[in-house]
Design an enzyme around this catalytic site. Structure first.
Site, short mmCIF file in Angstrom:
data_model
loop_
_atom_site.label_atom_id
_atom_site.label_comp_id
_atom_site.label_asym_id
_atom_site.label_seq_id
_atom_site.Cartn_x
_atom_site.Cartn_y
_atom_site.Cartn_z
N ARG A 154 0.86 -1.17 0.00
CA ARG A 154 0.00 0.00 0.00
C ARG A 154 0.90 1.23 0.00
NH1 ARG A 154 -2.11 -3.53 3.96
NH2 ARG A 154 -4.22 -4.30 3.50
N LYS A 178 -2.27 -2.40 7.98
CA LYS A 178 -3.40 -1.90 8.75
C LYS A 178 -3.50 -2.62 10.10
CE LYS A 178 -6.25 -0.71 4.72
NZ LYS A 178 -7.55 -0.97 4.03
N HIS A 254 -3.26 2.90 -5.64
CA HIS A 254 -3.64 1.50 -5.44
C HIS A 254 -3.56 0.69 -6.74
CE1 HIS A 254 -4.67 0.01 -1.55
NE2 HIS A 254 -5.64 -0.76 -1.97
N ARG A 257 -0.85 -1.91 -6.82
CA ARG A 257 -1.18 -3.02 -5.91
C ARG A 257 -2.20 -3.95 -6.57
NH1 ARG A 257 -1.39 -4.61 -0.41
NH2 ARG A 257 -3.48 -5.07 0.40
N HIS A 280 -4.17 -9.28 3.45
CA HIS A 280 -5.60 -9.30 3.67
C HIS A 280 -5.93 -10.22 4.84
CE1 HIS A 280 -6.56 -8.10 -0.77
NE2 HIS A 280 -6.31 -7.07 0.00
N TYR A 289 -10.02 -10.47 -6.90
CA TYR A 289 -9.05 -10.42 -7.99
C TYR A 289 -9.21 -11.61 -8.93
CZ TYR A 289 -6.76 -6.74 -5.37
OH TYR A 289 -6.50 -5.58 -4.70
#
Length: 310
Positions: A154, A178, A254, A257, A280, A289
């Site tokens: 990110r 995150k 993004h 990514r 994730h 994806y």
């Protein structure tokens, strides 16, 4: 002032002080709640306690169909407005302005699933070739873009990376994601080469301009590169590469990514491996994806198979 108007003002004050939301978010909340107040006034409802689930269903229907004063809203825009309305009603119950929350009985529209935007491999190569490796800034810009695509980081993870987070011998990087979660990802060969050149020939010059920073990517004053500056670097490179910088397919931080994940899956990578690489929490997030790759297969089939159309 009507009770509904006082409630909205109190809720917005709560969001400003207690939640510390950004100015843009507060503007969106105010716009959506003004629309709700307009609806309540038209229905001659002057108290949030008098609102029913049927009223909110009518509101939602009107948002989607529009009227003489308002264009119809998309599912995502209507869902955003209903989110503001639900927050207001929850606030009203907590503050004793209403006995119950009728919005709990109304399901917001489900926005259509948007496939991530991914560049073609040749487009990525064009983009990464733009920064000229003839100055400290050029070396930094090339290393940054290679790092984003070569690790799937990110933008916040890239600008937050410290030199000690890189293991150039092992070709890995520690990314701080995150929720305070960290992960170690491999650095691709091109990214490793660009980083090595930047760290030895570019970064020392940039760092000397300031007091020094542990950040990998530095600005011209020797401090850490900001997210906005990194975005500007990408935007400028995309424009120079002839890639879209406006509209629905505009290249954003993004994009690399998304392209990283899509190209891995196109190459046969297991979705759970990609999940770990992206950081994730759930494989469900990564599985979107796989829809991209299926869509790409469908496009190739439609253009290449002699009996695809009929």
């Amino acid at each position: 002032m009507l009770q509904t108007e006082r409630a909205v003002r109190g809720y917005l004050d709560h969001l400003t002080v207690e939640r510390a939301l950004s100015v843009n978010t507060l503007v969106s909340y105010r716009r959506d709640l003004d629309r709700y107040l307009e609806f309540l006034a038209g229905a001659e409802i002057h108290s949030l306690g008098a609102v029913t689930a049927t009223d909110l269903t009518t509101l939602l229907s009107g948002l989607r169909t529009g009227d003489d004063a308002h264009p119809p809203l998309s599912a995502s825009s209507a869902a955003r407005t209903m989110s503001a309305v639900r927050g207001l009603h929850r606030f009203a119950v907590r503050e004793g302005l209403a006995a119950d929350d009728p919005s709990r009985e109304v399901k917001p529209p489900v926005p259509p699933r948007r496939l991530p935007k991914a560049l073609e491999v040749d487009e990525v190569e064009r983009l990464l070739a733009i920064p000229a490796a003839d100055s400290p800034r050029g070396l930094r810009d090339r290393a940054l873009l290679e790092f984003l695509y070569g690790t799937g980081a990110r933008i916040s993870e890239a600008v937050g990376a410290a030199v000690d987070d890189l293991d150039m011998e092992d070709a890995t990087a520690l990314l701080r994601g995150k929720g305070g979660k960290s992960r170690i990802v491999p650095i691709g060969g091109y990214a490793r080469e660009a980083l090595a050149t930047y760290l030895t020939e570019g970064r020392p010059t940039l760092v000397r301009a300031g007091r020094g920073t542990p950040a990998v990517f530095c600005n011209v004053r020797g401090g850490p590169l900001s997210r906005q500056s990194a975005w500007t670097i990408l935007h400028r490179a995309a424009a120079d590469a002839g890639l879209p910088v406006e509209g629905p397919r505009a290249v954003s931080p993004h994009t690399l990514r998304h392209s990283y994940a899509t190209h891995l899956l196109d190459g046969g990578a297991d979705v759970r491996v990609v999940q770990e690489l992206l950081g994730h929490a759930s494989v469900t997030t990564t599985q979107i994806y796989t829809l991209v790759t299926v869509e790409r297969l469908r496009e190739v089939y439609a253009t290449a198979h002699p009996r695809a159309l009929g």
